[in-house]
Design a protein around this motif. Structure first.
Motif, mmCIF file in Angstrom:
data_model
loop_
_atom_site.group_PDB
_atom_site.id
_atom_site.type_symbol
_atom_site.label_atom_id
_atom_site.label_comp_id
_atom_site.label_asym_id
_atom_site.label_seq_id
_atom_site.Cartn_x
_atom_site.Cartn_y
_atom_site.Cartn_z
ATOM 1 N N SER A 34 -9.182 4.460 -17.873
ATOM 2 C CA SER A 34 -8.278 3.670 -17.055
ATOM 3 C C SER A 34 -9.038 2.993 -15.941
ATOM 4 C CB SER A 34 -7.200 4.553 -16.423
ATOM 5 O OG SER A 34 -6.296 4.968 -17.399
ATOM 6 N N LEU A 35 -8.615 1.758 -15.623
ATOM 7 C CA LEU A 35 -9.080 1.095 -14.413
ATOM 8 C C LEU A 35 -7.939 1.237 -13.425
ATOM 9 C CD1 LEU A 35 -10.551 -2.179 -15.939
ATOM 10 C CD2 LEU A 35 -11.731 -0.028 -15.448
ATOM 11 N N LEU A 36 -8.228 1.907 -12.310
ATOM 12 C CA LEU A 36 -7.172 2.227 -11.357
ATOM 13 C C LEU A 36 -7.497 1.573 -10.026
ATOM 14 C CD1 LEU A 36 -4.702 3.985 -10.469
ATOM 15 C CD2 LEU A 36 -6.310 5.855 -10.085
ATOM 16 N N GLY A 37 -6.511 0.926 -9.419
ATOM 17 C CA GLY A 37 -6.758 0.329 -8.111
ATOM 18 C C GLY A 37 -5.566 -0.477 -7.661
ATOM 19 N N ALA A 38 -5.592 -0.893 -6.406
ATOM 20 C CA ALA A 38 -4.504 -1.706 -5.864
ATOM 21 C C ALA A 38 -4.598 -3.115 -6.435
ATOM 22 C CB ALA A 38 -4.606 -1.736 -4.345
ATOM 23 N N SER A 39 -3.569 -3.928 -6.229
ATOM 24 C CA SER A 39 -3.626 -5.281 -6.767
ATOM 25 C C SER A 39 -4.739 -6.045 -6.063
ATOM 26 C CB SER A 39 -2.283 -5.980 -6.582
ATOM 27 O OG SER A 39 -2.016 -6.145 -5.217
ATOM 28 N N GLY A 40 -5.449 -6.858 -6.849
ATOM 29 C CA GLY A 40 -6.549 -7.628 -6.285
ATOM 30 C C GLY A 40 -7.880 -6.903 -6.297
ATOM 31 N N HIS A 193 -1.958 0.680 -11.602
ATOM 32 C CA HIS A 193 -2.114 0.945 -10.177
ATOM 33 C C HIS A 193 -1.509 2.313 -9.845
ATOM 34 C CE1 HIS A 193 1.997 -0.589 -10.426
ATOM 35 N NE2 HIS A 193 2.220 0.200 -9.401
ATOM 36 N N ASP A 194 -1.016 3.003 -10.889
ATOM 37 C CA ASP A 194 -0.298 4.257 -10.692
ATOM 38 C C ASP A 194 -1.240 5.427 -10.979
ATOM 39 O OD1 ASP A 194 1.210 6.584 -11.085
ATOM 40 O OD2 ASP A 194 2.970 5.434 -11.723
ATOM 41 N N GLN A 195 -1.574 6.165 -9.928
ATOM 42 C CA GLN A 195 -2.559 7.227 -10.057
ATOM 43 C C GLN A 195 -2.115 8.309 -11.037
ATOM 44 O OE1 GLN A 195 -3.465 9.227 -6.358
ATOM 45 N NE2 GLN A 195 -4.230 10.951 -7.551
ATOM 46 N N GLU A 196 -0.853 8.717 -10.940
ATOM 47 C CA GLU A 196 -0.361 9.781 -11.810
ATOM 48 C C GLU A 196 -0.474 9.370 -13.274
ATOM 49 O OE1 GLU A 196 3.664 11.133 -10.950
ATOM 50 O OE2 GLU A 196 3.809 11.687 -13.076
ATOM 51 N N GLU A 197 -0.102 8.096 -13.526
ATOM 52 C CA GLU A 197 -0.167 7.560 -14.882
ATOM 53 C C GLU A 197 -1.618 7.585 -15.388
ATOM 54 O OE1 GLU A 197 2.148 3.958 -15.227
ATOM 55 O OE2 GLU A 197 0.649 3.126 -16.591
ATOM 56 N N ALA A 198 -2.531 7.094 -14.560
ATOM 57 C CA ALA A 198 -3.941 7.030 -14.969
ATOM 58 C C ALA A 198 -4.491 8.436 -15.233
ATOM 59 C CB ALA A 198 -4.766 6.335 -13.886
ATOM 60 N N VAL A 205 -11.374 7.939 -15.589
ATOM 61 C CA VAL A 205 -10.727 6.928 -14.762
ATOM 62 C C VAL A 205 -11.780 6.253 -13.893
ATOM 63 C CG1 VAL A 205 -9.058 6.529 -12.888
ATOM 64 C CG2 VAL A 205 -8.546 8.210 -14.685
ATOM 65 N N ALA A 206 -11.695 4.921 -13.791
ATOM 66 C CA ALA A 206 -12.569 4.199 -12.875
ATOM 67 C C ALA A 206 -11.711 3.707 -11.718
ATOM 68 C CB ALA A 206 -13.230 3.016 -13.576
ATOM 69 N N ILE A 207 -12.020 4.173 -10.518
ATOM 70 C CA ILE A 207 -11.268 3.692 -9.359
ATOM 71 C C ILE A 207 -11.962 2.451 -8.829
ATOM 72 C CG2 ILE A 207 -10.558 4.231 -7.001
ATOM 73 C CD1 ILE A 207 -9.968 7.005 -7.874
ATOM 74 N N MET A 208 -11.219 1.344 -8.768
ATOM 75 C CA MET A 208 -11.814 0.060 -8.395
ATOM 76 C C MET A 208 -11.351 -0.393 -7.025
ATOM 77 S SD MET A 208 -11.891 -2.165 -11.897
ATOM 78 C CE MET A 208 -12.913 -3.397 -11.092
ATOM 79 N N ASN A 209 -12.241 -1.127 -6.362
ATOM 80 C CA ASN A 209 -11.923 -1.667 -5.048
ATOM 81 C C ASN A 209 -12.803 -2.900 -4.825
ATOM 82 O OD1 ASN A 209 -11.129 -1.916 -2.329
ATOM 83 N ND2 ASN A 209 -12.913 -0.727 -1.675
#
Lengths: 351, 275, 262
Positions: A34-40, A193-198, A205-209
């Motif tokens: 999963s790619l996880l992060g806020a929009s943008g 963007h949903d942590q629980e889902e990811a 999981v890759a947390i992106m910023n």
């Protein structure tokens, strides 16, 4: 057929703005990342680069031994599930599902047979002749899934596939998606963007910023050993307390926090701080509010009831912290207390 | 006062304007076609037995159909590019399409007199290049009428279709591509079927507009290329044959309404989703 | 970066837009030529033909007529159209559905048929004076714009705001002027301006209703063209294009030009 997906040093721009910077990512065959992060943060851009809707400024994307970087989208052979589902409104469910097979020159009888089979597999028997407008959100989602799966792609991609469903359906569907992905053996890239889902659906999981990957790891790793303050904050460490290691006392490190208060961190439990100045990350559950003991002195503020515990906003020398206390012993706001860090709910981070 | 009375009181003045200013006079025109001749249908019998009238009707039909077809092709291509353009370019292109649309028919038709006339740009250029020895007579031909009509109606087609094409989500063409559809196939199988309602609306507007036009055939077609609009005017104001003029008017209304009805039927058949 | 349109399609689009704008550029050029006949490119440059427009009394007179007619025809149409649009939006349940379609009938009936029928029944049949007949014809011609554009604004208006005003003690009629009207101002202005330009440019209705003594600018232009072929017509055309520019500026300020693609 299972293959791996590799992105090497991929950089992308929208006009003059750089939206992705030297991104490298490797998905092992059959793995769901999963790619996880806020929009943008660049997660959707990454997915669109792999799909071929965007072209990277530099870097390469390979799927198995095929270089996708310059291939047009239609030649990439990727099953993609859109956030909006993107079902063709003028085609029936059966024709939607058969669309990809039609493009591959599969005969009409054969593609209808395979579409029908897939429609049954996602639990939509009897809906084949309906139009998307006459389906519920969950049913549309299943059609989108069937349409992506029926072409038997080596890579599946999901762009926030569950964000338009209500909470209960979301949980059912993510189990369903995981089950189908496992069954086909396809490698999968999942954007959310949903942590629980990811965390619940992914191998890693890759947390992106800001166009970069902050940390890539299993959900367990991310949850208990965040690599930096951004990830810690993202995965729910409410308190990030600046610390400075000041002395070694046997097998413990003494660390000082703002206001001069010192606490001892036994190495056997906490490990070594990553640097002289570091952060102590603590979830509210990891700071136990108690009337007395060894910990951070605090004055209790607003108390809220969480069901499993009371939560306190606390005034401390390190600023406002959030701590939980047992239901059995509620304390009044305004009273003095100490906040005891629980090592298994805390982490040490570079400042 | 009840809500119902108030609603009718507010709606009534405009309704009266339409009924008295348009309803009654147009019905009176229809009535003339049945009462003005020898028998009840004599005016129509005269219309359809006259070779000249049949030629005018057919010519009008032909010009309107060809205009619609050409506007459809060029308008669709341009609308597609406009709809897919980045925001700033798009607003400039829309301005470029709206400007001629809001400029009067007389001015726009006049431009083609300057271009196609004996001393016009086309002739001057061809003469200067030595391609022709004598100026060509391009005015007062069916071709010149059609060119000017296309000029008149392409902006309308573009604006109608830009709206429709913009409402087709980009995700759908992306989805088609991800499923292996080449750009051509995605266009034929996704964009085109979804644009059908817009294509039909645009075609109806252009067809009825050119079928009933007056100024353009008057200026560029003249007596030689008489069309229904100019023929109606000539009957009414030059020969004062009001029964004949009324009959032409009735035929125009019938053709217009029949086109609108037939096309909206077609739109429904081609688009089962809408129902 | 996204892929752009196919080069052939882009080239075709460029040609289409050249086709759309080229003739207008040619008119502008022709209006500046110091020759006594229409030609492009202009030989020498002069503004004499613009002066000539105002020296020809027929142009002066019809210009005044056209602007008066467009202004009052549109105002008359708005005066009837706004209440109708309001009733349609506010009392959807109380009014029959076909009513909305009745107001757009003038679009469905060919303009030239409307013009002819008005002449036959109203101007000659009922003996209504020329200017009044023109006013009725133009008001009818633009009524669909008034009802539709104002209606589009009203459909986006939340009528509970009006009810709030009434609940606060404001009489119904005053609530309309102080609460509803300010909120649909953009729609009313856009309707006015679209109707105005439509009326100003009209040929098909006016051609039957103008007579000796009273004519409109487009009709006068048509008549002039049949006798003379000098750059004066080009100059009038350029002046009319100036009106178009002003109209577009107002639409852009009120509803935005993209409104026209909906």
């Amino acid at each position: 057929m299972t293959v791996s997906l590799t992105l090497s040093d991929v950089t992308a721009h929208y006009g003059q703005t750089r939206v992705l910077e030297d991104l490298s990512l490797h998905l092992a065959a059959g793995e769901l990342v999963s790619l996880l992060g806020a929009s943008g943060c660049g997660k959707t851009t990454t997915l669109r680069l792999v799909a071929g809707f965007l072209t990277p400024t530099s870097g390469t994307i390979t799927l198995g031994d095929r270089d996708l970087t310059r291939l047009p989208p239609h030649a990439r052979d990727i099953g993609l599930v859109f956030q909006t589902y993107a079902l063709f409104p003028h085609l029936t469910v059966a024709d939607n599902v058969a669309f990809g097979l039609k493009q591959r020159g599969v005969s009409k009888a054969e593609r209808l047979r395979r579409a029908q089979e897939m429609i049954e597999r996602v639990g939509l028997s009897g809906f084949a002749d309906r139009y998307p407008a006459n389906l519920s959100g969950g049913q549309r989602q299943r059609v989108a899934l069937a349409r992506a799966l029926v072409i038997d792609p080596p890579l599946l991609m999901f762009d926030e596939p569950l964000s338009n469903l209500d909470a209960k359906l979301r949980v059912d569907m993510r189990v369903e998606i995981r089950r189908l992905q496992r069954a086909t053996g396809a490698t999968a890239l999942y954007v959310t963007h949903d942590q629980e889902e990811a965390f619940s659906i992914s191998d890693r999981v890759a947390i992106m910023n800001a166009g970069r990957i902050e940390q890539l790891g299993t959900p367990e790793e991310l949850y208990s050993r965040p690599a930096n303050a951004f990830v810690a904050d993202f995965v729910g460490y409410e308190n990030l307390i600046p610390m400075r290691a000041v002395a070694e006392a046997g097998d413990a490190v003494r660390a000082q926090m703002p206001g001069g208060h010192e606490i001892a961190l036994p190495r056997a439990i906490w490990g070594d701080p990553p640097s002289r100045d570091f952060l102590l990350g603590a979830r509210a559950d990891g700071l136990r509010a108690a009337p007395s003991g060894e910990g951070i002195p605090a004055t209790l503020g607003l108390r809220t009831y969480l069901g499993r515990a009371y939560q306190y906003r606390c005034d401390t020398p390190a600023g406002e912290l959030v701590a939980n206390g047992p239901l059995s012993a509620p304390m009044d706001s305004g009273s003095a207390a100490v906040l005891v860090p629980e090592p298994e709910q805390c982490c040490l981070l570079p400042a | 006062m009840t809500a119902r009375t108030l609603a009718w009181a507010l709606a009534m003045p405009a309704l009266l304007l339409v009924l008295l200013g348009l309803g009654l006079p147009v019905l009176a025109t229809f009535a003339t076609t049945f009462t003005g001749g020898e028998g009840p249908l004599a005016a129509y019998a005269e219309f359809f037995t006259s070779r000249f009238r049949r030629v005018v009707l057919w010519r009008t039909f032909e010009v309107a159909a060809v205009t619609t077809l050409i506007s459809l092709v060029f308008g669709f291509a341009a609308a597609w590019v406009v709809a897919k353009s980045p925001a700033r370019l798009k607003s400039w292109l829309i301005i470029a399409a709206v400007f001629p649309l809001l400029t009067g028919v007389v001015v726009r038709s006049f431009a083609w007199l300057v271009i196609l006339g004996r001393g016009g740009i086309v002739n001057e250029t061809l003469l200067a290049l030595g391609a022709i020895a004598e100026p060509l007579s391009m005015l007062y031909t069916q071709g010149s009428v059609i060119v000017a009509m296309v000029y008149l109606f392409v902006p309308l087609m573009i604006l109608t279709l830009v709206g429709v094409l913009e409402s087709i989500p980009e995700d759908l063409t992306d989805a088609a591509a991800s499923l292996g559809a080449r750009p051509g196939a995605a266009f034929r199988q996704v964009v085109l079927p979804m644009a059908v309602p817009g294509l039909i609306v645009g075609s109806v507007l252009v067809f009825t507009g050119s079928f009933t036009s007056y100024a353009t055939p008057q200026l560029l077609g003249g007596e030689q290329q008489m069309m229904m609009g100019t023929f109606l005017y000539q009957r009414a104001m030059v020969t004062f044959d009001w029964t004949g003029a009324s009959t032409i008017a009735a035929v125009m209304v019938v053709v217009t309404l029949a086109t609108v009805l037939a096309m909206s039927r077609l739109a429904q058949r081609l688009n089962p989703v809408a129902s | 970066m996204r892929r752009g349109p196919h080069p052939a399609l882009a080239a075709l689009t460029v040609l289409v837009f050249l086709f759309l704008l080229g003739p207008l550029v040619i008119i502008i050029g022709a209006s500046l030529s110091d020759t006594s006949f229409l030609t492009f490119p202009p030989r020498g440059l002069t503004l004499d033909w613009y002066q000539n427009v105002f020296e020809i009394s027929a142009f002066r007179r019809t210009m005044v007529t056209s602007f008066t007619l467009a202004t009052f025809g549109t105002l008359f149409s708005l005066l009837l159209g706004i209440p109708a649009a309001y009733a349609l939006a506010r009392y959807r349940v109380q009014l029959p559905r076909f009513l909305a379609n009745v107001y757009v009938l003038p679009v469905l009936i060919p303009e030239i048929v409307l013009g002819f029928s008005l002449m036959k029944s109203v101007a000659i049949g009922a003996g209504v004076p020329v200017m009044a007949s023109l006013l009725i014809g133009h008001a009818l011609l633009v009524l669909p714009y008034c009802v539709r554009v104002v209606g589009a604004s009203l459909n986006g208006f939340d009528f509970s705001v009006e009810e709030a005003a009434v609940s606060l003690g404001c009489p119904r009629w005053r609530a309309f002027f102080t609460v509803v009207l300010p909120n649909i101002k953009a729609g009313v202005i856009a309707a006015f301006i679209l109707a105005f330009i439509t009326s100003l440019n009209d040929v098909s209705v006016s051609i039957f209703l103008t007579g000796p003594g009273v004519s409109t600018l487009p009709i006068q232009l048509l008549a002039h063209m049949e006798q003379f072929f000098d750059p004066t017509i080009a100059s009038v055309s350029v002046l009319l294009m100036g009106v178009t520019v002003a109209v577009m500026a107002v639409i852009e300020r009120t509803l935005g030009l993209t409104f026209l693609t909906k």
